[in-house]
Design a protein around this motif. Structure first.
Motif, PDB file in Angstrom:
ATOM      1  N   LEU A 113     -98.122 -43.891 -35.357  1.00 31.65           N
ATOM      2  CA  LEU A 113     -98.277 -44.710 -34.152  1.00 31.65           C
ATOM      3  C   LEU A 113     -96.980 -44.831 -33.372  1.00 31.65           C
ATOM      4  O   LEU A 113     -96.976 -44.887 -32.154  1.00 31.65           O
ATOM      5  N   TYR A 114     -95.872 -44.899 -34.102  1.00 33.50           N
ATOM      6  CA  TYR A 114     -94.606 -45.163 -33.422  1.00 33.50           C
ATOM      7  C   TYR A 114     -93.742 -43.917 -33.290  1.00 33.50           C
ATOM      8  O   TYR A 114     -92.618 -43.994 -32.870  1.00 33.50           O
TER       9      TYR A 114
ATOM     10  N   TYR B  46     -90.477 -57.249 -32.273  1.00 30.32           N
ATOM     11  CA  TYR B  46     -91.375 -56.118 -32.254  1.00 30.32           C
ATOM     12  C   TYR B  46     -90.643 -54.830 -32.606  1.00 30.32           C
ATOM     13  O   TYR B  46     -91.100 -54.043 -33.420  1.00 30.32           O
ATOM     14  N   GLY B  50     -92.273 -53.606 -35.934  1.00 27.59           N
ATOM     15  CA  GLY B  50     -93.476 -52.868 -35.554  1.00 27.59           C
ATOM     16  C   GLY B  50     -93.904 -51.809 -36.560  1.00 27.59           C
ATOM     17  O   GLY B  50     -94.949 -51.909 -37.181  1.00 27.59           O
ATOM     18  N   PRO B  51     -93.054 -50.791 -36.773  1.00 31.51           N
ATOM     19  CA  PRO B  51     -93.491 -49.683 -37.612  1.00 31.51           C
ATOM     20  C   PRO B  51     -93.685 -50.029 -39.089  1.00 31.51           C
ATOM     21  O   PRO B  51     -94.449 -49.365 -39.768  1.00 31.51           O
ATOM     22  N   THR B 101    -101.282 -57.704 -33.741  1.00 26.62           N
ATOM     23  CA  THR B 101    -101.727 -56.433 -33.195  1.00 26.62           C
ATOM     24  C   THR B 101    -102.324 -56.596 -31.806  1.00 26.62           C
ATOM     25  O   THR B 101    -102.046 -55.806 -30.906  1.00 26.62           O
ATOM     26  N   HIS B 104     -99.955 -56.886 -28.944  1.00 27.16           N
ATOM     27  CA  HIS B 104     -99.271 -55.658 -28.587  1.00 27.16           C
ATOM     28  C   HIS B 104    -100.204 -54.621 -27.961  1.00 27.16           C
ATOM     29  O   HIS B 104     -99.812 -53.875 -27.078  1.00 27.16           O
ATOM     30  N   TYR B 105    -101.444 -54.566 -28.445  1.00 29.87           N
ATOM     31  CA  TYR B 105    -102.321 -53.486 -27.999  1.00 29.87           C
ATOM     32  C   TYR B 105    -103.304 -53.886 -26.921  1.00 29.87           C
ATOM     33  O   TYR B 105    -104.127 -53.092 -26.504  1.00 29.87           O
ATOM     34  N   ASP B 106    -103.275 -55.128 -26.496  1.00 29.99           N
ATOM     35  CA  ASP B 106    -104.165 -55.494 -25.417  1.00 29.99           C
ATOM     36  C   ASP B 106    -103.745 -54.719 -24.180  1.00 29.99           C
ATOM     37  O   ASP B 106    -102.597 -54.780 -23.754  1.00 29.99           O
ATOM     38  N   ALA B 107    -104.699 -53.955 -23.625  1.00 26.77           N
ATOM     39  CA  ALA B 107    -104.338 -53.081 -22.510  1.00 26.77           C
ATOM     40  C   ALA B 107    -104.038 -53.873 -21.242  1.00 26.77           C
ATOM     41  O   ALA B 107    -103.342 -53.398 -20.361  1.00 26.77           O
ATOM     42  N   PHE B 329     -86.460 -45.435 -38.357  1.00 25.56           N
ATOM     43  CA  PHE B 329     -86.546 -46.399 -37.276  1.00 25.56           C
ATOM     44  C   PHE B 329     -85.313 -47.286 -37.186  1.00 25.56           C
ATOM     45  O   PHE B 329     -85.114 -47.969 -36.209  1.00 25.56           O
ATOM     46  N   PRO B 333     -83.844 -47.264 -32.987  1.00 27.88           N
ATOM     47  CA  PRO B 333     -84.878 -48.303 -32.840  1.00 27.88           C
ATOM     48  C   PRO B 333     -85.825 -48.006 -31.696  1.00 27.88           C
ATOM     49  O   PRO B 333     -85.512 -47.217 -30.801  1.00 27.88           O
ATOM     50  N   LEU B 334     -86.959 -48.668 -31.732  1.00 26.29           N
ATOM     51  CA  LEU B 334     -87.949 -48.505 -30.681  1.00 26.29           C
ATOM     52  C   LEU B 334     -87.467 -49.142 -29.403  1.00 26.29           C
ATOM     53  O   LEU B 334     -86.819 -50.174 -29.421  1.00 26.29           O
ATOM     54  N   GLU B 339     -93.956 -46.513 -23.415  1.00 28.13           N
ATOM     55  CA  GLU B 339     -95.368 -46.163 -23.506  1.00 28.13           C
ATOM     56  C   GLU B 339     -95.641 -45.318 -24.748  1.00 28.13           C
ATOM     57  O   GLU B 339     -96.767 -45.090 -25.119  1.00 28.13           O
ATOM     58  N   SER B 340     -94.572 -44.880 -25.387  1.00 30.58           N
ATOM     59  CA  SER B 340     -94.781 -43.925 -26.479  1.00 30.58           C
ATOM     60  C   SER B 340     -95.063 -44.600 -27.812  1.00 30.58           C
ATOM     61  O   SER B 340     -94.268 -44.514 -28.723  1.00 30.58           O
ATOM     62  N   HIS B 341     -96.100 -45.334 -27.886  1.00 34.49           N
ATOM     63  CA  HIS B 341     -96.492 -45.802 -29.205  1.00 34.49           C
ATOM     64  C   HIS B 341     -97.976 -45.575 -29.379  1.00 34.49           C
ATOM     65  O   HIS B 341     -98.709 -45.410 -28.430  1.00 34.49           O
TER      66      HIS B 341
END
Ligand code: HDD
Ligand code: HEM
Ligand code: HEM
Lengths: 436, 341
Positions: A113-114, B46, B50-51, B101, B104-107, B329, B333-334, B339-341
Motif C-alpha cells: 500500500l505504501y 501518519y 502508517g505502514p 483507516t 485516511h482513505y475517505d475519498a 520506511f 519516510p512517507l 497520492e502514492s499510497h
C-alpha cells in the motif's frame, strides 16, 4: 431472548460479518496483481489507476477484516469458554500457523500500500502477490479448524477426557480438504461477481468506461471461472458430508425417511411435525446419486438419528436451497459470458449482459452466507460433532442478549460506514483518475 | 519447549505494549493536544505508523493465540470473568482500527473527518485503559470462579481501584512511549520541543499513576511492594530504569535524540519485567489464594511442542521481513498527503 440463543446469534453475526471482509481480503490482491502486471508490462496508466483504486478499497476492507477477526479470536472464549478449554489445544495448530500467515500478510500489505514509486516495481508487485497468497493460506487454515469441529480428529475421547492429542492429525481431519477447496473457490466466485457487478453498473451509467471495463473484465473472468467449477467442488463436499455427517445431509435435503433411490427435493416447505416436505419438486434417485454417486443407493434419513441429535431442519434446508440456487444462477451467467468471449464478441459490451452482472452483484455473497449456515446450523446440536454439545460449551455469564444487541448495533453501523466509504471512493474515481 | 512458548508469550506482550502502546499513545496525544496543533500531530503520526500499523497490532493476536492454544484454562478463565472489560476493549479495538483507516482513505475530505478523529482519540484512550484493567485484575486476587452473585463474578472481578490505577498507568505509559517516539520523527525544532513537552507531561503522569497504583495496592491489601522490591531482580530493574530515565532527560536537554527510543523502550521493559518476574510462572491469582500457572496449566505436551515449532518457524519468516519494512520506511519516510499510497 435466552442467553444460549443470544450467544449463537452473536457468533453467527460476527462470523457472517467477518467472512465478507475476509473473502475480499483473500481475493482482491489477486485481481490487483493482474491489473498491476498489465500496467508493468504495457505501461498503460489505466491499469495503474485500476490497481490503485482497488487498493484503496481493499485497505478499507482489510482494516475492517482485521478488527472483526481480532474480535472473533476473543469471542471464541467470551462465548464458548468450555469449548475453547478443551478444543484450543487440539485444533490450535492451524491458528498458530495462521498467526504467521496474518503477520506476513500485514507486513506485505505495508509494503504494497505504501510502496508505490519507492521500490523496484517488480518487488512491489511481488509484495502484492504475497498479500494474496498469505491471505489464502490463512483462510485455508482457519477453515481447517472449522472442519475439525465437523469432523473431530487427533485425540481420543475417553470418559470425558481428551487424551492422546495430536495437533497435526487434528488439522488434517477428514473434512479439511473438501471444505477448504469449496471455500477458496467460493471466495473467488463471490468476490469476482461482486466486483464485476459494481463495475458493470458504472459501465451502464456511462462513467469512465475504459477504467470500469478493464476492472470488469479482470473480476468477471476470475468470478466466472470459479463459478463454473464451484458445483463440482460442492459435489465433493456433499459426498463427504453424506459419509461424515448423515444428520446434516438429511437436514439439508429435508430427508425424513431412510430410503433407497432417494429423490432430490427442490424447493418446498419442510413439515417437521408430519415428517414430509410440502409443495416440493422431486427428482427421483438424484439424492442417492448426489450423496453416494449411485442412483440406487440408500440415503440415511432423520428417522435413523435420535431426536435429540437432529439439527434444525427448515433453516438448513432453505439455506442449502439458496446456496445451490445462487450457484446455478452464477454458473448460467458464466456460461453466457464465456460463450460471448469465444463466439459473440459483440455481446461482451451489450447492456443486457452488464445488467445481468449488475443484478448478480450480491449472489455470490448470499451463497457464501447460506453455505456457512448449512455447515454450522447443520452441525447442531454439536459444537464438536459427536463429542461436545453446543449447549454445554456456552459461557455461564448471564445477560448475553445485551452483548448481542450491542454487537448487532456495532456491526450494522460498521457495515453502513464501509458502504458509505466505498460509495465515496467510487464517486471520486472520475476526479482522482481523470481519464482522457 | 514450554519455556520457548512462554518466552514468546512474554515477548509478544512486551512488543504489543511497546509498539501497540506507542500507537495508542499517538491517539492519546491527539486527545491532549490543542486544536491548532492537532493537524501537525496527525501528520507526523501518519507518516510514522502508517505502514507498520497492521503489523503492530498483530502482537496482540499472537499473544491470544498462544494463550488459547497453549494455556486454554487461563484463556477460558479470563474470558469468563473478564467478559465485560474484554468486550469494552474489543469495542475500542474496532472503533480505533476502523477510524484510523477511514480518516485516511475517505475519498472526500469533509466534516466526517471530525467524527473519525474523535472516535480515534477516545478509543485510543479507552483501549489501553481496559487492557491495563484486565492485566491488573489478573494479579489482584479478585477473580473468583466460585462467586455466587453476578456482581462478584463479573463486575467486582475487575472494578476496583487497583485495576483502574493500573489502567491509568498503562495509558500514561502509552502516551510517554508515543511522545518519545514522535520526537525522532520530525525535523522541525518547535514541533520537536512540543513532543518533548508531551513526553515530560506523560512521564510525570506515569510516575503519579505509578504512585497511585502502589497506594491502591496498599489499600486493597495487594502485596505489590513486596513483589516489586522484595527481590534482587526487581530492585535492579527499578534502579536501572530510574537511572536510564535520568540519562534520557539529560540527553534530551542536550538535544541528542539518538538514544531516546531505546531508553524509553528499556524503561518499559523493566517495568514489565519487575511486575511479572515475582509471579512467574503464575499469571492469575484467584480469590481463594489459588493460582493459574503457565507451567501447571499448560496444554498437552504435544500441543506445546507443535506450537513452539510453529512460532519458531514463523519468526524465521516474519522477523527479517518486518525489519526490512521498518528499515525501508525509516530511511525514507512517507510524504503526507502524497497520492502514492
Ligand atoms: C459462492 C459460493 C457458493 C456456491 C455457488 C456453492 N457453495 Fe456450497 N458452500 C459455500 C459456498 C458456495 C461455502 C460458504 O463456502 C461453504 C460453507 C462451508 C464450506 O466449506 O463451504 C459451503 C458448504 C457446502 C456444503 C457443506 C460442507 C460441509 O458442511 O462440510 C455442501 C454439501 C455444499 N456447500 C454443496 C454445494 C453444492 C452442491 C453447490 C452447487 C451449486 C454449492 N455448494 C454451491
Ligand atoms: C466465516 C465463516 C463462518 C460463518 C458465516 C459461520 C456461521 C456460523 C453460524 C450461522 C453459527 C450458528 C449456528 C447455530 O448456532 O445454529 C456458527 C456457530 C459457530 N461457529 Fe461458525 N461460521 C463460520 C466459520 C467458522 C470458523 C472458521 C470457526 C472456527 C474455527 C467457527 C466456529 C464456530 C463456533 C465455535 C460456533 C458456536 C457454536 C455452535 O453454534 O455450534 N465458525 N457459525
Ligand atoms: C471461514 C472463515 C474465515 C476465513 C476464510 C478467514 C479469513 C481471513 C482472512 C483472509 C483474513 C485477512 C484479513 C482480511 O483479508 O481482511 C482474516 C483476518 C483475521 N481473521 Fe479470519 N477468517 C475466518 C474466520 C476467522 C475466525 C473463526 C477467527 C478467529 C478465531 C478469525 C480470526 C482472524 C483474525 C484475528 C484476523 C486479523 C488478522 C490481521 O490483522 O490481518 N478468522 N481472516
Amino acid at each position: 431472548m435466552n442467553d444460549f440463543i443470544a450467544a449463537r446469534s452473536q457468533m453467527a453475526l460476527s462470523l457472517g460479518f467477518h467472512i465478507i471482509f475476509s473473502c475480499i481480503g483473500m481475493v482482491m490482491p489477486f485481481f490487483m496483481a493482474v491489473a498491476h502486471y498489465y500496467y508493468l508490462k504495457t505501461g498503460q496508466t489505466v491499469y495503474k489507476n485500476v490497481t490503485k483504486a482497488w487498493s484503496k478499497g481493499v485497505a478499507i476492507f482489510f482494516a475492517t477484516g482485521a478488527v472483526s477477526g481480532t474480535v472473533l479470536s476473543f469471542e471464541l472464549g467470551l462465548l464458548w469458554p468450555e469449548f475453547m478449554k478443551h478444543a484450543g489445544p487440539i485444533f490450535g495448530m492451524p491458528f498458530s500457523l495462521e498467526g504467521t500467515a496474518f503477520f506476513i500478510e500485514a507486513i506485505a500489505l505495508g509494503f504494497f500500500l505504501y510502496g508505490w514509486d519507492r521500490f523496484n516495481p517488480w518487488f512491489h508487485w511481488f509484495t502484492g502477490v504475497v498479500v494474496g497468497v498469505s491471505g489464502l493460506a490463512s483462510g485455508i487454515l482457519v477453515v481447517a479448524a472449522n472442519a475439525w469441529m465437523n469432523s473431530p480428529a487427533g485425540f481420543e475421547y475417553i470418559n470425558g477426557q481428551y487424551l492422546n492429542i495430536d495437533p497435526i492429525a487434528a488439522m488434517f481431519n477428514k473434512a479439511w480438504f473438501s471444505q477448504a477447496l469449496h471455500m477458496t473457490i467460493a471466495a473467488f466466485a463471490a468476490t469476482g461477481f461482486a466486483v464485476a457487478g459494481v463495475h458493470a453498473l458504472m459501465i451502464l451509467r456511462g462513467s469512465n468506461v475504459p477504467f470500469h471495463s478493464k476492472s470488469f473484465t479482470i473480476a468477471a473472468v476470475f468470478g466466472c471461472v470459479a463459478a463454473l467449477v464451484q458445483p463440482l467442488s460442492g459435489d465433493i463436499s456433499a459426498k463427504d458430508v453424506a459419509i461424515r455427517q448423515p444428520a446434516k445431509l438429511a437436514a439439508m435435503e429435508a430427508h425424513f425417511h431412510t430410503e433407497k433411490s432417494a429423490p432430490l427435493i427442490v424447493g418446498g416447505i419442510p413439515n417437521e411435525a408430519e415428517k414430509k416436505v410440502d409443495f416440493a419438486i422431486e427428482l427421483p434417485g438424484f439424492l442417492s446419486f448426489l450423496a453416494h454417486g449411485d442412483f440406487k443407493s440408500e440415503v440415511t434419513g432423520l428417522d435413523r438419528i435420535p431426536k435429540e441429535n437432529h439439527p434444525p431442519v427448515a433453516i438448513t434446508h432453505y439455506a442449502f436451497q439458496v446456496m445451490v440456487g445462487m450457484g446455478m444462477a452464477m454458473m448460467a451467467i458464466s456460461v453466457l459470458y464465456f460463450a460471448a468471449f469465444w463466439k459473440k464478441r459483440e455481446w461482451l459490451r451489450a447492456p443486457w449482459l452488464m445488467k445481468l452482472f449488475a443484478i448478480a452483484t450480491p449472489l455470490g455473497f448470499i451463497a457464501v452466507e447460506a453455505g456457512w449456515t448449512v455447515t454450522e446450523v447443520g452441525r447442531q446440536p454439536w459444537i464438536i460433532y459427536g463429542v461436545m454439545r453446543t449447549a454445554d460449551a456456552v459461557t455461564p455469564m448471564p445477560g448475553i442478549a445485551y452483548s448481542f444487541y450491542l454487537f448487532t448495533a456495532i456491526y450494522v453501523s460498521l457495515a453502513a460506514f464501509v458502504v458509505f466509504m466505498l460509495y465515496r471512493q467510487i464517486k471520486m474515481v472520475g476526479k482522482l483518475y481523470d481519464l482522457q | 519447549m514450554l519455556y520457548i512458548v512462554i518466552t514468546y508469550l512474554w515477548a509478544s506482550i512486551l512488543l504489543y505494549l511497546l509498539l501497540g502502546g506507542a500507537d495508542f499513545g499517538a491517539g492519546i496525544i491527539e486527545l491532549f493536544t490543542s486544536q491548532k496543533n492537532k493537524q501537525v500531530t496527525r501528520k507526523t503520526l501518519y507518516s510514522a505508523i502508517g505502514p507498520i500499523w497492521e503489523a503492530n497490532h498483530m502482537w496482540l493476536i499472537i499473544a491470544i493465540v498462544i494463550l488459547f492454544v497453549g494455556f486454554p484454562v487461563i484463556y477460558s478463565t479470563m474470558s469468563v470473568n473478564m467478559h465485560i472489560p474484554l468486550t469494552v476493549m474489543l469495542i475500542g479495538i474496532i472503533a480505533r482500527g476502523t477510524a484510523f483507516t477511514f480518516r485516511h482513505y475517505d475519498a472526500v475530505v469533509d466534516d466526517m473527518q471530525h467524527l473519525y478523529n474523535t472516535i480515534f482519540a477516545i478509543s485510543s484512550f479507552t483501549t489501553p485503559l481496559f487492557l491495563g484493567i484486565i492485566a491488573g485484575s489478573a494479579v489482584s486476587g479478585r477473580i473468583n470462579p466460585q462467586a455466587g452473585s453476578f456482581a462478584d463474578a463479573y463486575i467486582f472481578s475487575w472494578l476496583h481501584w487497583f485495576a483502574i490505577t493500573v489502567g491509568l498507568f498503562t495509558v500514561s505509559i502509552c502516551g510517554f512511549l508515543a511522545s518519545v517516539y514522535l520526537i525522532g520523527e520530525t525535523n522541525v525544532e518547535h514541533e520537536r520541543l512540543r513532543f518533548a513537552h508531551k513526553a515530560q507531561f506523560f512521564n510525570i503522569a506515569a510516575v503519579a499513576c505509578g504512585a497511585l497504583v502502589f497506594a491502591a495496592a496498599w489499600f486493597e491489601h495487594i502485596p505489590l511492594f513486596d513483589w516489586v522490591f522484595g527481590n534482587w531482580i526487581g530492585r535492579i530493574a527499578i534502579l536501572s530504569a530510574t537511572l536510564s530515565l535520568v540519562w534520557m532527560w539529560t540527553l534530551l536537554y542536550q538535544g541528542k535524540i539518538g538514544l531516546l527510543r531505546p531508553l524509553a523502550g528499556f524503561q518499559v521493559t523493566m517495568i514489565l519485567l519487575t511486575t511479572t518476574f515475582k509471579h512467574f510462572p503464575n499469571i492469575i491469582i484467584l480469590k481463594d489464594g489459588g493460582y493459574l500457572s503457565l507451567t501447571e496449566h499448560a496444554g498437552h505436551e504435544k500441543t506445546i511442542e507443535a506450537l513452539g515449532w510453529a512460532l519458531l518457524l514463523g519468526s524465521i519468516l516474519i522477523l527479517p521481513a518486518l525489519f526490512y519494512l521498518i528499515y525501508s520506511f525509516q530511511k525514507k519516510p512517507l510524504a503526507y498527503g502524497s497520492e502514492s499510497h
